[in-house]
Motif scaffolding. Sequence first.
Motif, PDB file in Angstrom:
ATOM      1  N   ASP A  19       3.788   3.861  -7.317  1.00 44.19           N
ATOM      2  CA  ASP A  19       4.049   2.517  -7.813  1.00 44.19           C
ATOM      3  C   ASP A  19       5.198   2.481  -8.819  1.00 44.19           C
ATOM      4  N   GLU A  20       5.768   3.631  -9.125  1.00 49.96           N
ATOM      5  CA  GLU A  20       6.899   3.709 -10.052  1.00 49.96           C
ATOM      6  C   GLU A  20       8.196   3.826  -9.250  1.00 49.96           C
ATOM      7  N   GLU A  21       9.070   2.825  -9.413  1.00 49.40           N
ATOM      8  CA  GLU A  21      10.319   2.783  -8.653  1.00 49.40           C
ATOM      9  C   GLU A  21      11.185   4.017  -8.884  1.00 49.40           C
ATOM     10  N   TYR A  22      11.220   4.519 -10.111  1.00 53.56           N
ATOM     11  CA  TYR A  22      12.090   5.660 -10.390  1.00 53.56           C
ATOM     12  C   TYR A  22      11.617   6.920  -9.672  1.00 53.56           C
ATOM     13  N   LEU A  33      16.715   9.691   2.002  1.00 54.09           N
ATOM     14  CA  LEU A  33      15.845   8.755   2.706  1.00 54.09           C
ATOM     15  C   LEU A  33      15.939   7.373   2.072  1.00 54.09           C
ATOM     16  N   SER A  34      15.396   6.392   2.753  1.00 53.46           N
ATOM     17  CA  SER A  34      15.325   5.052   2.173  1.00 53.46           C
ATOM     18  C   SER A  34      14.008   4.906   1.403  1.00 53.46           C
ATOM     19  N   ILE A  35      13.960   3.917   0.542  1.00 52.56           N
ATOM     20  CA  ILE A  35      12.746   3.640  -0.233  1.00 52.56           C
ATOM     21  C   ILE A  35      11.560   3.362   0.701  1.00 52.56           C
ATOM     22  N   PRO A  36      11.738   2.530   1.753  1.00 54.38           N
ATOM     23  CA  PRO A  36      10.615   2.318   2.675  1.00 54.38           C
ATOM     24  C   PRO A  36      10.144   3.601   3.363  1.00 54.38           C
ATOM     25  N   ASP A  37      11.078   4.510   3.664  1.00 55.26           N
ATOM     26  CA  ASP A  37      10.685   5.794   4.266  1.00 55.26           C
ATOM     27  C   ASP A  37       9.774   6.572   3.327  1.00 55.26           C
TER      28      ASP A  37
END
Length: 62
Positions: A19-22, A33-37
């Motif tokens: 849940d932490e974007e960083y 990779l992408s964030i969704p991956d």
Amino acid sequence: MADDKSKTDNRDRSQVAGDEEYEVGYLASKFGLSIPDVRQLIAKYGNHRDTLEREAKALGNR
């Protein structure tokens, strides 16, 4: 002044905080990779860092 070794926090470095974007962004950039991956990897394999890095490396090499 030296660090007070009796004062420790409860962070677990072997886990990825999904849940932490960083944290998600770091894994994404580290393995191209992408964030969704990365979020899909966390959903599929859980948040154990060693497992995620192994699977992310395999996915990044495809």
